[in-house]
Design a protein around this motif. Structure first.
Motif, mmCIF file in Angstrom:
data_model
loop_
_atom_site.group_PDB
_atom_site.id
_atom_site.type_symbol
_atom_site.label_atom_id
_atom_site.label_comp_id
_atom_site.label_asym_id
_atom_site.label_seq_id
_atom_site.Cartn_x
_atom_site.Cartn_y
_atom_site.Cartn_z
ATOM 1 N N TYR A 154 -56.816 -62.198 -80.583
ATOM 2 C CA TYR A 154 -58.241 -62.142 -80.881
ATOM 3 C C TYR A 154 -58.763 -63.475 -81.414
ATOM 4 C CZ TYR A 154 -57.337 -57.072 -80.964
ATOM 5 O OH TYR A 154 -56.961 -55.796 -80.654
ATOM 6 N N ALA A 155 -57.940 -64.159 -82.205
ATOM 7 C CA ALA A 155 -58.434 -65.274 -83.019
ATOM 8 C C ALA A 155 -57.971 -66.649 -82.566
ATOM 9 C CB ALA A 155 -58.029 -65.049 -84.479
ATOM 10 N N GLU A 156 -57.343 -66.758 -81.410
ATOM 11 C CA GLU A 156 -56.820 -68.060 -80.989
ATOM 12 C C GLU A 156 -57.879 -69.168 -80.999
ATOM 13 O OE1 GLU A 156 -53.762 -69.910 -77.655
ATOM 14 O OE2 GLU A 156 -54.569 -67.869 -77.435
ATOM 15 N N PRO A 157 -59.158 -68.895 -80.647
ATOM 16 C CA PRO A 157 -60.156 -69.968 -80.707
ATOM 17 C C PRO A 157 -60.411 -70.493 -82.125
ATOM 18 C CG PRO A 157 -60.923 -68.192 -79.286
ATOM 19 C CD PRO A 157 -59.709 -67.679 -80.001
ATOM 20 N N LEU A 158 -59.912 -69.793 -83.141
ATOM 21 C CA LEU A 158 -60.167 -70.198 -84.527
ATOM 22 C C LEU A 158 -59.045 -71.047 -85.113
ATOM 23 C CD1 LEU A 158 -61.522 -66.824 -85.993
ATOM 24 C CD2 LEU A 158 -62.740 -68.579 -84.691
ATOM 25 N N THR A 159 -57.996 -71.294 -84.343
ATOM 26 C CA THR A 159 -56.827 -71.966 -84.911
ATOM 27 C C THR A 159 -57.129 -73.384 -85.381
ATOM 28 O OG1 THR A 159 -56.136 -72.576 -82.667
ATOM 29 C CG2 THR A 159 -55.135 -70.609 -83.638
ATOM 30 N N ASP A 160 -58.097 -74.051 -84.763
ATOM 31 C CA ASP A 160 -58.434 -75.425 -85.156
ATOM 32 C C ASP A 160 -59.859 -75.549 -85.682
ATOM 33 O OD1 ASP A 160 -55.929 -76.503 -84.302
ATOM 34 O OD2 ASP A 160 -56.639 -76.387 -82.228
ATOM 35 N N LEU A 161 -60.504 -74.428 -85.986
ATOM 36 C CA LEU A 161 -61.897 -74.462 -86.401
ATOM 37 C C LEU A 161 -62.020 -74.874 -87.868
ATOM 38 C CD1 LEU A 161 -64.562 -71.995 -85.245
ATOM 39 C CD2 LEU A 161 -64.467 -72.500 -87.676
ATOM 40 N N ASP A 162 -63.050 -75.626 -88.184
ATOM 41 C CA ASP A 162 -63.334 -76.065 -89.551
ATOM 42 C C ASP A 162 -64.133 -74.984 -90.265
ATOM 43 O OD1 ASP A 162 -63.972 -77.306 -91.903
ATOM 44 O OD2 ASP A 162 -65.059 -78.981 -90.996
ATOM 45 N N PHE A 163 -63.561 -74.370 -91.304
ATOM 46 C CA PHE A 163 -64.213 -73.292 -92.035
ATOM 47 C C PHE A 163 -64.933 -73.773 -93.291
ATOM 48 C CE2 PHE A 163 -61.255 -70.846 -89.475
ATOM 49 C CZ PHE A 163 -61.988 -69.711 -89.165
ATOM 50 N N THR A 164 -65.132 -75.054 -93.447
ATOM 51 C CA THR A 164 -65.712 -75.589 -94.690
ATOM 52 C C THR A 164 -67.042 -74.929 -95.021
ATOM 53 O OG1 THR A 164 -64.644 -77.721 -94.312
ATOM 54 C CG2 THR A 164 -66.458 -77.683 -95.886
ATOM 55 N N HIS A 165 -67.891 -74.742 -94.015
ATOM 56 C CA HIS A 165 -69.232 -74.209 -94.267
ATOM 57 C C HIS A 165 -69.514 -72.954 -93.438
ATOM 58 C CE1 HIS A 165 -70.291 -77.638 -96.724
ATOM 59 N NE2 HIS A 165 -69.905 -78.446 -95.758
ATOM 60 N N THR A 166 -68.475 -72.179 -93.169
ATOM 61 C CA THR A 166 -68.683 -70.941 -92.430
ATOM 62 C C THR A 166 -67.675 -69.910 -92.910
ATOM 63 O OG1 THR A 166 -68.964 -70.006 -90.214
ATOM 64 C CG2 THR A 166 -67.144 -71.569 -90.515
ATOM 65 N N SER A 167 -67.682 -68.730 -92.278
ATOM 66 C CA SER A 167 -66.809 -67.645 -92.717
ATOM 67 C C SER A 167 -66.038 -67.073 -91.547
ATOM 68 C CB SER A 167 -67.638 -66.532 -93.374
ATOM 69 O OG SER A 167 -68.439 -65.877 -92.413
#
Length: 240
Positions: A154-167
């Protein structure tokens, strides 16, 4: 008929959920700051029945993102109820307000195996999971920490995402096309141990509110989460 390319999941989403995810993306992009369209207008725009629109709006209304009053046009909640701490927790003064202005410091972001998390999610123990760990800083020292495990399919697109200003929930919806619209959570009062005190920059023994959570999309568990928050900075509201 409204259609949208599936992303991040192998199971098809019903029409109402695809509309929900599309509306979520439009809300988060700031499209409806001047007002939110009514059910009739949305039904015409998406080419679906009004009942399908109601299904799509129900999770947004229950989460407090869309606010409706009789005789008034619907409005979008300007603060972000789906924060990194989750939908039911809110910050007490002087930290209340638009907490999306804070920052998330990610300390772990990797694919791994975790038998305990897999068991909570109801998947095989050898299922690859995305493990995220973070501390949340509204404006200065951290007030909460958390760990999240999501099946990698489900979450593979999130493996390199920057979560600094998101959830996590926002990106699951916008990037992966998976809306968190239910689940269960257990809260308990605890005293900060040495590890928690170091992460939250507080004294050992400081009162914390600890939680464990299973987040679901429909009937499917999509996230197992644990975390702790400073008791002095958090309030919890439940509708009944």
């Amino acid at each position: 008929m409204f259609s949208r390319a599936e992303s991040g999941t192998t199971r098809p989403n019903p029409v109402w959920k695809r509309i929900h995810d599309d509306l979520s993306s439009r809300i988060y992009s700031g499209e409806f700051t001047e007002g939110f369209p009514g059910e009739v207008q949305l039904a015409e725009e998406y080419g679906v029945s009004r009942g399908t629109v109601r299904q799509a709006l129900r999770p947004l209304r229950e989460a407090g993102i869309i606010i409706s009053h009789r005789g008034r046009a619907p409005q979008v909640q300007t603060t972000d109820p789906w924060t990194s701490s989750g939908p039911v927790h809110s910050l007490l003064p002087p930290l209340e307000g638009d907490i999306s202005r804070g920052t998330t410091h990610t300390t772990v972001q990797r694919a791994e195996l975790n038998k305990e998390a897999a068991a909570h999610l109801g998947v095989e123990s050898d299922t690859a999971l995305l493990h995220l760990a973070w501390t949340y800083h509204p404006d200065g020292p951290p007030i909460s920490l958390g760990h999240s495990w999501i099946p990698l399919r489900y979450a593979e697109p999130l493996t390199d995402l920057d979560f600094t200003h998101t959830s996590v929930y926002r990106e699951l919806s916008v990037v992966c096309g998976i809306s968190v619209d239910g689940g269960r959570e257990t809260l308990r009062a605890v005293a900060a141990d040495a590890e928690e005190a170091a992460a939250l920059e507080c004294e050992p023994g400081t009162p914390l509110l600890a939680y464990t959570r299973i987040s679901a999309s429909g009937d499917t568990p999509v996230e197992y989460r644990t975390g702790s928050m400073l008791g002095s900075a958090i309030s919890v509201t439940h509708r009944f």
